[in-house]
Structures are given as C-alpha cells and as structure tokens.
Design an enzyme around this catalytic site. Sequence first.
Site, short mmCIF file in Angstrom:
data_model
loop_
_atom_site.label_atom_id
_atom_site.label_comp_id
_atom_site.label_asym_id
_atom_site.label_seq_id
_atom_site.Cartn_x
_atom_site.Cartn_y
_atom_site.Cartn_z
CE1 TYR A 132 0.55 -1.63 4.22
CE2 TYR A 132 0.13 0.67 4.73
CZ TYR A 132 0.58 -0.58 5.11
OH TYR A 132 1.07 -0.78 6.38
CG ASP A 170 -2.55 -4.71 16.13
OD1 ASP A 170 -2.05 -3.59 16.42
OD2 ASP A 170 -2.54 -5.18 14.98
C1 LIG Z 1 3.47 0.91 9.75
C2 LIG Z 1 4.98 0.92 9.84
C3 LIG Z 1 5.66 0.07 10.70
N1 LIG Z 1 7.02 0.12 10.75
C4 LIG Z 1 7.71 -0.83 11.64
C5 LIG Z 1 7.27 -0.76 13.09
C6 LIG Z 1 7.40 -2.18 13.57
O1 LIG Z 1 8.75 -2.41 14.02
C7 LIG Z 1 7.17 -3.03 12.33
C8 LIG Z 1 5.79 -3.63 12.27
O2 LIG Z 1 4.86 -2.57 12.49
P1 LIG Z 1 3.35 -2.88 12.79
O3 LIG Z 1 3.24 -4.09 13.68
O4 LIG Z 1 2.69 -1.60 13.24
O5 LIG Z 1 2.83 -3.30 11.33
P2 LIG Z 1 1.28 -3.49 10.94
O6 LIG Z 1 0.53 -4.16 12.04
O7 LIG Z 1 1.28 -4.12 9.60
O8 LIG Z 1 0.76 -2.00 10.82
C9 LIG Z 1 0.04 -1.55 9.70
O9 LIG Z 1 -1.18 -2.20 9.74
C10 LIG Z 1 -2.32 -1.59 9.19
C11 LIG Z 1 -2.90 -2.55 8.19
C12 LIG Z 1 -2.20 -0.24 8.66
O10 LIG Z 1 -3.09 0.24 7.97
C13 LIG Z 1 -1.04 0.58 8.99
O11 LIG Z 1 -0.44 1.04 7.79
C14 LIG Z 1 -0.01 -0.04 9.81
O12 LIG Z 1 -0.30 0.32 11.15
O13 LIG Z 1 7.35 -2.15 11.22
C15 LIG Z 1 7.78 0.97 9.98
O14 LIG Z 1 9.02 0.98 10.04
N2 LIG Z 1 7.12 1.83 9.14
C16 LIG Z 1 5.74 1.84 9.03
O15 LIG Z 1 5.18 2.63 8.22
#
Ligand SMILES: Cc1cn([C@H]2C[C@H](O)[C@@H](COP(=O)(O)OP(=O)(O)O[C@H]3O[C@H](C)C(=O)[C@H](O)[C@H]3O)O2)c(=O)[nH]c1=O
Length: 183
Positions: A132, A170
Amino acid sequence: MKLINTEIKDLFILEPDVFGDDRGYFFESYNKMKLDALIGKMYHFVQDNESKSSYGVIRGLHYQLAPFSQTKLVRVLQGKVYDVAVDLRKDSPTFGKWFGVELSGENKRQFIIPKGFAHGFSVLSETAVFVYKCDEYYHPETEAGIAYNDPSLNIDWKVRDEDIKVSPKDGLLPRFEKAEINF
Ligand SMILES: Cc1cn([C@H]2C[C@H](O)[C@@H](COP(=O)(O)OP(=O)(O)O[C@H]3O[C@H](C)C(=O)[C@H](O)[C@H]3O)O2)c(=O)[nH]c1=O
C-alpha cells in the site's frame, strides 16, 4: 480503471484495467494522473509499504493522528484479505460505521482509504502479501488504533475466532469509545 462507490462517502474501490495475453497479464497498478482525475483529488503518496501474513492474522485497526493522518491506497499482490475501513470522521453521517471488501491477487482490486478512517485487514488465504501507498510518512508517535474485536463495531473479519492471530500491540488497542480521534 473503474471507480466503485461504497455505502460510505469518500471510500472507494478501484478496479484496474487488466490486459491479459498468452504470456500472462499487465496492468498499471498506480497512475497518478488517472487516479487523481477519477477521484477528483490530488494525492501525494510518499511511502510504499509491504507486509506478508499467514491465514487468520488481523493487522489493525490502525490510523495515524493529525498532523500525520494518512490516506492509503491498498492492494494484495498474492493471496486474499478482507480489508476493513471504519469511518472515524466525527461530522460524518456514517461515523462509527465500517465497510469491508475482499482484495486478492486474483481480483486485483484496490481500496482507497481517506484520512479519518481506521484501517485493518484479515488474511483469508494461507498467506497474503499486502502492499500500500501512504500520503504521509510513518510517525509512530501519532499511531493510534481500535480493538479489532470491539463489540460496538461488530466487524465480521470472515475468519474463525479460534484462528485469529494479532500482535501483542494490537491485542491492547482500546475500544472505539475510548479511542483517540483527531485527524
Ligand atoms: C506501519 C509501519 C511500521 N514500521 C515498523 C514498526 C514495527 O517495528 C514493524 C511492524 O509494524 P506494525 O506491527 O505496526 O505493522 P502493521 O501491524 O502491519 O501496521 C500496519 O497495519 C495496518 C494494516 C495499517 O493500515 C497501517 O499502515 C499499519 O499500522 O514495522 C515501519 O518501520 N514503518 C511503518 O510505516
């Protein structure tokens, strides 16, 4: 590319023009001029993200707060997800209403989620690669979210409860009524 309206104002599904032949297929996965003209807005995407998840994973419901709230243009490269957006715009007649759409490598559908929405998805296939575009950079200090299983939203993630997997982060997200909302 075709624009499909949803029951929530400003929330759109996009169907790209796919050109198949005996080699396979081709389609423009992003064309700024065409997208901006179709929706009548100027988007300035600055960051592309990719994640891979296994069946039953739910990522979300997430959003960034002002001044770094994000518009997202999401799609699935491989596999199938149920993608959900929740309207958090306080002045919206559909405030608190959610809408979901199945996105897959097969249907090549895209979903454009404006600022003011929480976003999440559940994985319906064995694995799914989710990509995305965001129009604001990642600002973890403004990250916010809502519990995926908040009974007041009553989202049907299309996954058996016993198969759902979420990150510890989450699992601690607040309920909708307690969520910080500021776009
Ligand atoms: C979102 C993001 C995360 N990170 C790092 C932070 C953590 O160390 C790792 C995993 O992050 P997170 O667990 O927040 O990833 P998702 O659960 O896929 O989060 C996403 O999930 C839903 C679907 C969303 O719409 C958002 O774009 C975003 O929050 O990636 C980054 O370095 N850059 C970023 O832009």
